[in-house]
Design a protein around this motif. Structure first.
Motif, PDB file in Angstrom:
ATOM      1  N   SER A 184      -9.548  19.632  -6.232  1.00 30.96           N
ATOM      2  CA  SER A 184     -10.540  18.583  -6.496  1.00 30.96           C
ATOM      3  C   SER A 184     -10.681  17.656  -5.296  1.00 30.96           C
ATOM      4  O   SER A 184      -9.840  17.660  -4.387  1.00 30.96           O
ATOM      5  N   PRO A 185     -11.743  16.826  -5.275  1.00 32.91           N
ATOM      6  CA  PRO A 185     -11.843  15.804  -4.230  1.00 32.91           C
ATOM      7  C   PRO A 185     -10.618  14.895  -4.187  1.00 32.91           C
ATOM      8  O   PRO A 185     -10.242  14.423  -3.123  1.00 32.91           O
ATOM      9  N   GLY A 186     -10.007  14.653  -5.356  1.00 32.98           N
ATOM     10  CA  GLY A 186      -8.810  13.823  -5.381  1.00 32.98           C
ATOM     11  C   GLY A 186      -7.688  14.421  -4.566  1.00 32.98           C
ATOM     12  O   GLY A 186      -6.977  13.712  -3.819  1.00 32.98           O
ATOM     13  N   GLU A 187      -7.499  15.733  -4.675  1.00 35.05           N
ATOM     14  CA  GLU A 187      -6.469  16.404  -3.885  1.00 35.05           C
ATOM     15  C   GLU A 187      -6.789  16.315  -2.393  1.00 35.05           C
ATOM     16  O   GLU A 187      -5.912  16.038  -1.566  1.00 35.05           O
ATOM     17  N   VAL A 188      -8.060  16.536  -2.051  1.00 33.99           N
ATOM     18  CA  VAL A 188      -8.482  16.469  -0.647  1.00 33.99           C
ATOM     19  C   VAL A 188      -8.171  15.097  -0.053  1.00 33.99           C
ATOM     20  O   VAL A 188      -7.619  14.977   1.044  1.00 33.99           O
ATOM     21  N   LEU A 189      -8.519  14.052  -0.787  1.00 33.42           N
ATOM     22  CA  LEU A 189      -8.348  12.699  -0.253  1.00 33.42           C
ATOM     23  C   LEU A 189      -6.900  12.243  -0.312  1.00 33.42           C
ATOM     24  O   LEU A 189      -6.459  11.462   0.537  1.00 33.42           O
ATOM     25  N   LEU A 190      -6.137  12.736  -1.275  1.00 37.59           N
ATOM     26  CA  LEU A 190      -4.708  12.435  -1.305  1.00 37.59           C
ATOM     27  C   LEU A 190      -4.034  13.012  -0.065  1.00 37.59           C
ATOM     28  O   LEU A 190      -3.151  12.381   0.528  1.00 37.59           O
ATOM     29  N   LYS A 191      -4.455  14.194   0.341  1.00 38.21           N
ATOM     30  CA  LYS A 191      -3.935  14.776   1.574  1.00 38.21           C
ATOM     31  C   LYS A 191      -4.375  13.961   2.784  1.00 38.21           C
ATOM     32  O   LYS A 191      -3.602  13.738   3.721  1.00 38.21           O
ATOM     33  N   ASP A 192      -5.624  13.502   2.756  1.00 40.67           N
ATOM     34  CA  ASP A 192      -6.171  12.793   3.913  1.00 40.67           C
ATOM     35  C   ASP A 192      -5.469  11.464   4.150  1.00 40.67           C
ATOM     36  O   ASP A 192      -5.337  11.030   5.293  1.00 40.67           O
ATOM     37  N   ILE A 193      -5.014  10.807   3.073  1.00 40.24           N
ATOM     38  CA  ILE A 193      -4.318   9.524   3.256  1.00 40.24           C
ATOM     39  C   ILE A 193      -2.816   9.717   3.407  1.00 40.24           C
ATOM     40  O   ILE A 193      -2.060   8.747   3.460  1.00 40.24           O
ATOM     41  N   GLY A 194      -2.394  10.982   3.476  1.00 34.10           N
ATOM     42  CA  GLY A 194      -0.995  11.272   3.762  1.00 34.10           C
ATOM     43  C   GLY A 194      -0.054  11.118   2.585  1.00 34.10           C
ATOM     44  O   GLY A 194       1.161  10.979   2.793  1.00 34.10           O
ATOM     45  N   GLN A 195      -0.605  11.192   1.343  1.00 36.88           N
ATOM     46  CA  GLN A 195       0.244  11.008   0.177  1.00 36.88           C
ATOM     47  C   GLN A 195       0.475  12.288  -0.624  1.00 36.88           C
ATOM     48  O   GLN A 195       1.216  12.267  -1.616  1.00 36.88           O
ATOM     49  N   TYR A 196      -0.097  13.402  -0.182  1.00 35.94           N
ATOM     50  CA  TYR A 196       0.039  14.626  -0.961  1.00 35.94           C
ATOM     51  C   TYR A 196       1.468  15.149  -0.964  1.00 35.94           C
ATOM     52  O   TYR A 196       1.996  15.540  -2.004  1.00 35.94           O
ATOM     53  N   GLU A 197       2.095  15.149   0.209  1.00 35.02           N
ATOM     54  CA  GLU A 197       3.461  15.674   0.297  1.00 35.02           C
ATOM     55  C   GLU A 197       4.411  14.874  -0.585  1.00 35.02           C
ATOM     56  O   GLU A 197       5.307  15.437  -1.210  1.00 35.02           O
ATOM     57  N   ASN A 198       4.205  13.567  -0.648  1.00 35.69           N
ATOM     58  CA  ASN A 198       5.065  12.735  -1.488  1.00 35.69           C
ATOM     59  C   ASN A 198       4.890  13.046  -2.971  1.00 35.69           C
ATOM     60  O   ASN A 198       5.791  12.781  -3.782  1.00 35.69           O
ATOM     61  N   ASN A 199       3.729  13.593  -3.331  1.00 34.89           N
ATOM     62  CA  ASN A 199       3.422  13.873  -4.733  1.00 34.89           C
ATOM     63  C   ASN A 199       3.501  15.357  -5.083  1.00 34.89           C
ATOM     64  O   ASN A 199       3.320  15.721  -6.245  1.00 34.89           O
ATOM     65  N   MET A 200       3.762  16.225  -4.108  1.00 32.13           N
ATOM     66  CA  MET A 200       3.648  17.664  -4.319  1.00 32.13           C
ATOM     67  C   MET A 200       4.533  18.163  -5.458  1.00 32.13           C
ATOM     68  O   MET A 200       4.075  18.861  -6.364  1.00 32.13           O
ATOM     69  N   ALA A 201       5.814  17.822  -5.417  1.00 27.74           N
ATOM     70  CA  ALA A 201       6.720  18.302  -6.467  1.00 27.74           C
ATOM     71  C   ALA A 201       6.283  17.778  -7.829  1.00 27.74           C
ATOM     72  O   ALA A 201       6.321  18.504  -8.830  1.00 27.74           O
ATOM     73  N   TYR A 202       5.848  16.538  -7.867  1.00 23.93           N
ATOM     74  CA  TYR A 202       5.378  15.958  -9.137  1.00 23.93           C
ATOM     75  C   TYR A 202       4.154  16.706  -9.655  1.00 23.93           C
ATOM     76  O   TYR A 202       4.082  17.067 -10.836  1.00 23.93           O
ATOM     77  N   LEU A 203       3.181  16.985  -8.770  1.00 27.40           N
ATOM     78  CA  LEU A 203       1.957  17.656  -9.193  1.00 27.40           C
ATOM     79  C   LEU A 203       2.248  19.059  -9.721  1.00 27.40           C
ATOM     80  O   LEU A 203       1.692  19.476 -10.738  1.00 27.40           O
ATOM     81  N   TYR A 204       3.121  19.778  -9.052  1.00 26.03           N
ATOM     82  CA  TYR A 204       3.443  21.123  -9.523  1.00 26.03           C
ATOM     83  C   TYR A 204       4.234  21.076 -10.817  1.00 26.03           C
ATOM     84  O   TYR A 204       4.184  22.016 -11.617  1.00 26.03           O
ATOM     85  N   SER A 205       4.921  19.992 -11.064  1.00 22.06           N
ATOM     86  CA  SER A 205       5.636  19.873 -12.342  1.00 22.06           C
ATOM     87  C   SER A 205       4.661  19.779 -13.509  1.00 22.06           C
ATOM     88  O   SER A 205       4.999  20.137 -14.639  1.00 22.06           O
ATOM     89  N   LEU A 206       3.442  19.305 -13.254  1.00 20.48           N
ATOM     90  CA  LEU A 206       2.440  19.182 -14.312  1.00 20.48           C
ATOM     91  C   LEU A 206       1.954  20.542 -14.807  1.00 20.48           C
ATOM     92  O   LEU A 206       1.378  20.659 -15.888  1.00 20.48           O
ATOM     93  N   VAL A 207       2.157  21.590 -13.985  1.00 21.02           N
ATOM     94  CA  VAL A 207       1.761  22.954 -14.368  1.00 21.02           C
ATOM     95  C   VAL A 207       2.979  23.877 -14.347  1.00 21.02           C
ATOM     96  O   VAL A 207       2.867  25.071 -14.080  1.00 21.02           O
ATOM     97  N   ASN A 208       4.156  23.284 -14.612  1.00 22.74           N
ATOM     98  CA  ASN A 208       5.405  24.061 -14.667  1.00 22.74           C
ATOM     99  C   ASN A 208       5.667  24.839 -13.377  1.00 22.74           C
ATOM    100  O   ASN A 208       6.172  25.963 -13.404  1.00 22.74           O
ATOM    101  N   PHE A 209       5.294  24.220 -12.261  1.00 16.66           N
ATOM    102  CA  PHE A 209       5.535  24.750 -10.923  1.00 16.66           C
ATOM    103  C   PHE A 209       4.842  26.084 -10.677  1.00 16.66           C
ATOM    104  O   PHE A 209       5.238  26.854  -9.811  1.00 16.66           O
TER     105      PHE A 209
END
Length: 295
Positions: A160-185
């Motif tokens: 989604s655009p949210g994922e694109v912009l989260l990466k652009d502001i440098g916060q995706y890596e900090n949230n990666m494990a959390y995001l994958y936990s939402l779909v059981n990795f």
């Protein structure tokens, strides 16, 4: 990585079109509609609607999805009976697997201008939203808000655009494990992986996430029903990546038909004018925030 919801609001629209059908040169053109059968259906007063069985809150086999309700109102305005053609797979597959194969004739709730189909005049416009707990009083409305970089978990949909912009502001890596936990990795690469919108809202409500980013129609029902007071804020349509590329946040919504169904499309456009008050009422009950249609 595939976009999150049908063709809509995607960072990878071209990839989606390649995989699910659309552009000449990338995918085979759909077979011509059976005109005799289409005329017979019109005479019988039937409107065949492509719909996913389990795509809450948009489409559900019991008819409680708000796009199902809009489809019924549209059919009534056309003096036809809504006949749902239910599909087991997510709605992202409806064009390729159902509409293009002439299993049904209409899809409700596509982005205006979706290249895979001919789209009606828009019947509403909305966008992506930030969902936060009301007691946090964050009131964030733009991706340029510096507070985003200081938040903890942020829930977004894959592709989604949210994922694109989260990466652009440098916060995706900090949230990666959390995001994958939402779909059981489960890996989101090269397959459709949906983050349940109800789960995203629940994460904010419980404090598991400080903020969720979602397309308003996907989450409005759950925000409205939350026992914990939540705030839903339309994101300003000013999002720009660091390279200057604009990332749209707001989208007109239309009804889609096969490219050669011009007569049906004309009827739909006329019916949407008649159905507008009832459609607006459905959206109001659902809690979808609206902005003026762009065209």
């Amino acid at each position: 990585m595939l976009p999150q919801s049908r063709s809509r609001r995607r960072a990878g629209a071209l990839l989606l079109t390649f995989i699910f059908g659309g552009f000449d040169g990338f995918a085979a053109n759909a077979a011509p509609a059976d005109r005799a059968n289409a005329d017979a259906r019109e005479q019988a007063g039937v409107l065949r609607i492509c719909a996913a069985k389990n795509q809450p809150p948009l489409s559900l086999e019991d008819g409680s999805g708000f796009e199902n309700k809009i489809a019924v109102v549209l059919a009534e305005a056309m003096n036809r009976k809504a006949q749902f053609v239910w599909y087991e797979r997510p709605a992202i597959y409806l064009v390729r697997d159902q509409l293009d194969k002439n299993a049904c004739d209409v899809i409700v709730g596509l982005d205006s201008g979706d290249p895979r189909v001919a789209t009606s005049k828009p019947y509403y416009r909305t966008g992506y939203v930030f969902v936060t707990r009301a007691d946090r009083d964050l009131n964030i409305k733009s991706w340029s808000d510096q507070r985003l970089a200081k938040l903890g978990h942020i829930a977004v949909s894959f592709g989604s655009p949210g994922e694109v912009l989260l990466k652009d502001i440098g916060q995706y890596e900090n949230n990666m494990a959390y995001l994958y936990s939402l779909v059981n990795f489960k890996s989101a690469r090269n397959e459709y992986t949906q983050v349940d919108p109800a789960k995203m809202v629940g994460e904010v409500s419980s404090g598991g996430a400080e903020l969720a980013v979602a397309f308003a129609p996907d989450v409005a029902r759950y925000v409205k029903a939350s026992v914990t007071p939540l705030r839903i804020s339309l994101i300003d349509d000013d999002a720009v990546k660091r390279n200057g590329e604009k990332v749209p946040q707001r989208f007109d919504q239309s009804v889609g038909v096969r490219h050669d169904d011009t007569a049906l499309l004309e009827q739909i456009d006329a019916a949407l004018v008649l159905a507008k008050p009832k459609i607006d009422a459905i959206l109001q009950v659902e809690g979808v925030p609206l902005v003026p249609i762009s065209r």
